[in-house]
Write an enzyme that holds these catalytic residues in place. Structure first.
Site, PDB file in Angstrom:
ATOM      1  N   HIS A 177       0.833  -1.204   0.000  1.00 17.35           N
ATOM      2  CA  HIS A 177       0.000   0.000   0.000  1.00 17.35           C
ATOM      3  C   HIS A 177       0.864   1.248   0.000  1.00 17.35           C
ATOM      4  O   HIS A 177       1.988   1.260   0.532  1.00 17.35           O
ATOM      5  CB  HIS A 177      -0.958   0.018   1.199  1.00 17.35           C
ATOM      6  CG  HIS A 177      -0.285   0.119   2.540  1.00 17.35           C
ATOM      7  ND1 HIS A 177      -0.025   1.327   3.154  1.00 17.35           N
ATOM      8  CD2 HIS A 177       0.175  -0.828   3.389  1.00 17.35           C
ATOM      9  CE1 HIS A 177       0.549   1.111   4.328  1.00 17.35           C
ATOM     10  NE2 HIS A 177       0.696  -0.189   4.495  1.00 17.35           N
ATOM     11  N   ASP A 222      -0.834   4.341   0.787  1.00 11.54           N
ATOM     12  CA  ASP A 222      -1.459   5.309   1.688  1.00 11.54           C
ATOM     13  C   ASP A 222      -0.750   5.270   3.035  1.00 11.54           C
ATOM     14  O   ASP A 222      -0.158   4.257   3.429  1.00 11.54           O
ATOM     15  CB  ASP A 222      -2.957   5.041   1.834  1.00 11.54           C
ATOM     16  CG  ASP A 222      -3.277   3.694   2.465  1.00 11.54           C
ATOM     17  OD1 ASP A 222      -2.617   2.700   2.104  1.00 11.54           O
ATOM     18  OD2 ASP A 222      -4.201   3.623   3.309  1.00 11.54           O
ATOM     19  N   ASP A 262       6.419   2.354   6.570  1.00  7.53           N
ATOM     20  CA  ASP A 262       5.120   1.689   6.392  1.00  7.53           C
ATOM     21  C   ASP A 262       4.308   2.395   5.325  1.00  7.53           C
ATOM     22  O   ASP A 262       3.563   3.314   5.613  1.00  7.53           O
ATOM     23  CB  ASP A 262       4.381   1.689   7.728  1.00  7.53           C
ATOM     24  CG  ASP A 262       3.114   0.868   7.701  1.00  7.53           C
ATOM     25  OD1 ASP A 262       2.929   0.084   6.751  1.00  7.53           O
ATOM     26  OD2 ASP A 262       2.308   1.014   8.640  1.00  7.53           O
ATOM     27  N   GLU A 284      -5.122   0.751   2.821  1.00  8.69           N
ATOM     28  CA  GLU A 284      -4.758  -0.198   3.876  1.00  8.69           C
ATOM     29  C   GLU A 284      -4.838   0.451   5.248  1.00  8.69           C
ATOM     30  O   GLU A 284      -5.246  -0.182   6.214  1.00  8.69           O
ATOM     31  CB  GLU A 284      -3.350  -0.737   3.624  1.00  8.69           C
ATOM     32  CG  GLU A 284      -3.022  -2.016   4.399  1.00  8.69           C
ATOM     33  CD  GLU A 284      -2.496  -1.783   5.802  1.00  8.69           C
ATOM     34  OE1 GLU A 284      -2.442  -2.748   6.579  1.00  8.69           O
ATOM     35  OE2 GLU A 284      -2.123  -0.626   6.134  1.00  8.69           O
ATOM     36  N   GLU A 285      -4.465   1.719   5.322  1.00  6.47           N
ATOM     37  CA  GLU A 285      -4.468   2.423   6.605  1.00  6.47           C
ATOM     38  C   GLU A 285      -5.842   2.983   6.953  1.00  6.47           C
ATOM     39  O   GLU A 285      -6.038   3.488   8.057  1.00  6.47           O
ATOM     40  CB  GLU A 285      -3.452   3.575   6.587  1.00  6.47           C
ATOM     41  CG  GLU A 285      -2.006   3.150   6.327  1.00  6.47           C
ATOM     42  CD  GLU A 285      -1.379   2.402   7.479  1.00  6.47           C
ATOM     43  OE1 GLU A 285      -2.103   2.056   8.432  1.00  6.47           O
ATOM     44  OE2 GLU A 285      -0.164   2.144   7.418  1.00  6.47           O
ATOM     45  N   GLU A 333       4.763  -5.756   3.969  1.00  8.21           N
ATOM     46  CA  GLU A 333       4.681  -4.985   5.218  1.00  8.21           C
ATOM     47  C   GLU A 333       5.954  -5.148   6.048  1.00  8.21           C
ATOM     48  O   GLU A 333       6.626  -6.188   5.979  1.00  8.21           O
ATOM     49  CB  GLU A 333       3.498  -5.480   6.053  1.00  8.21           C
ATOM     50  CG  GLU A 333       2.134  -5.086   5.529  1.00  8.21           C
ATOM     51  CD  GLU A 333       1.754  -3.671   5.905  1.00  8.21           C
ATOM     52  OE1 GLU A 333       2.549  -2.973   6.573  1.00  8.21           O
ATOM     53  OE2 GLU A 333       0.643  -3.248   5.533  1.00  8.21           O
ATOM     54  N   HIS A 361       4.400   4.750  11.761  1.00  9.77           N
ATOM     55  CA  HIS A 361       3.334   5.562  12.363  1.00  9.77           C
ATOM     56  C   HIS A 361       3.865   6.583  13.363  1.00  9.77           C
ATOM     57  O   HIS A 361       3.069   7.302  13.986  1.00  9.77           O
ATOM     58  CB  HIS A 361       2.269   4.687  13.034  1.00  9.77           C
ATOM     59  CG  HIS A 361       1.482   3.824  12.097  1.00  9.77           C
ATOM     60  ND1 HIS A 361       0.260   3.289  12.435  1.00  9.77           N
ATOM     61  CD2 HIS A 361       1.736   3.395  10.842  1.00  9.77           C
ATOM     62  CE1 HIS A 361      -0.197   2.564  11.426  1.00  9.77           C
ATOM     63  NE2 HIS A 361       0.694   2.620  10.448  1.00  9.77           N
TER      64      HIS A 361
END
Length: 382
Positions: A70, A72, A103, A136-137, A165, A354
């Protein structure tokens, strides 16, 4: 032959402000690069979410290797807390800074770069498929799920899939994920009758009922783990009444729990248990409890075998470390891919994902590309 630089590509993707569900230009960068390398690309956008499907090789080939990832990213938090521009992709002391650098724009860059160089240098007898989502997020309703729905309609098939991931806790190469725990949330609203706290017999206080229910749920031993999974967990995450008065018994109170469960359980079975326990408390206290449940994903396991052996061999060859087979952590889009084909996850060290000042070691991005390239080589050499 000119090689595709995964660090440059990571930087280009980080500069795209793709805070979920915004595409931010990231998929456009990838589509242009992949089409120039001979990949057939299709945008599979749904529900305001941008997704990209890319295939090199014939459609419907008997053997195909897939990557999933992903572009996003989660929100920044307070931008003033960042020491580097969140979308600047600046490199300092061997680290590339920016939201999504770990990520998982670096993971996407690594498998895109590996795939392009592989099909260019040694065109395989088979297909290489990339599924890249922008959801995904977020709610994860119109991302990988939309891609898989479209693939089913179009007759596109991955034989196996690697999700890129971040999977390594501390050292590059130390862990791959062969499954994930299931995840679900449950919201409870216990209703009684409001009244004066000096006359509790004239009211029906929902608070003791909620306290009893939360204690029953939190004290229950769900299981003791399995061969590949840790013990399932249940956490009470909030109890809210909003009553600022000390002389009023409230009419209702609310709570929420989160369950991470292994393959002993199903979301349906746990939902039945939660509602049954709520009904028992209502019978004891005379309250009424409404239960709302959302199952984010079921537990799944790709049993150790050819796919995990393939990935583990490549990881050890490039890092010197034999990765642990794990099912730890939260959920990922592998929970959707597992219904399509066997799936394993392997990626970078995820310590700063994150976080403020999210960053990735540039040498690890190069190393990850090498691992993915070896996996492709070994898979199609079989």
């Amino acid at each position: 032959m000119t090689q595709t630089d995964p660090v440059d590509l990571t930087a280009a993707l980080v500069r795209c402000p793709s805070v979920t569900p915004e595409e931010g230009g990231a998929l456009t960068v990838l589509q242009t690069l992949l089409e120039n390398a001979g990949f057939a690309c299709t945008r599979v956008d749904r529900g305001g979410v941008s997704n990209l499907f890319a295939r090199w090789g014939d459609k419907g080939h008997a053997r195909s290797f897939g990557f999933n990832g992903h572009t996003d990213v989660v929100p920044l938090g307070n931008p003033d807390d960042w020491s580097m521009p969140p979308f600047g992709a600046k490199i300092k002391d061997g680290m590339l800074y920016g939201r999504g650098s770990t990520d998982m724009k670096s993971g996407v860059a690594a498998f895109v770069a590996a795939a392009i160089d592989f099909v260019t240098d040694t065109p395989p007898d088979g297909a290489v498929i990339l599924t890249i989502t922008g959801d995904e997020e977020g709610d994860a309703i119109d991302g990988t799920v939309a891609l898989l729905d479209w693939m089913a309609i179009e007759g596109e098939q991955m034989s196996v899939c690697l999700v890129g991931e971040p999977t390594c806790p501390d050292r590059m190469g130390e862990m791959m994920k062969i499954g994930r725990r299931g995840s679900m949330n449950a919201w409870f609203k216990v209703t009684g009758t409001q009244g004066h706290s000096a006359y509790p017999h004239r009211a029906l206080n929902p608070m003791p009922a909620m306290a009893r229910l939360m204690d029953v749920l939190a004290s229950h031993e769900l299981d003791r783990g399995t061969d590949h999974f840790d013990t399932s967990t249940l956490a009470v995450v909030t109890i809210d009444t909003g009553n600022s008065a000390t002389n009023v018994i409230p009419a209702e109170t609310r709570a929420c729990i989160n369950i991470r469960f292994n393959d002993i359980h199903t979301g349906e079975g746990l939902s039945y248990w939660l509602r049954d326990e709520a009904a028992k408390v209502d019978a004891a206290f005379g309250t009424r409890t409404d239960v709302k449940i959302k199952i984010s994903g079921e537990a799944f396991l790709t049993p150790p075998g050819p796919l995990s052996d393939l990935i583990g061999k490549a990881v050890k060859a490039e890092t010197g470390i034999a990765p642990e087979l794990s099912t730890s952590g939260g959920t990922s889009d592998a929970r959707f891919v597992k219904d399509h084909c066997p799936v394993v996850e392997f990626g970078l060290v995820g310590q700063t994902m994150h976080a403020v000042d999210e960053r990735v070691a540039v040498d690890q991005v190069v190393q990850l590309k090498a691992i993915y390239a070896r996996i492709l080589k070994d898979y199609f050499a079989q």
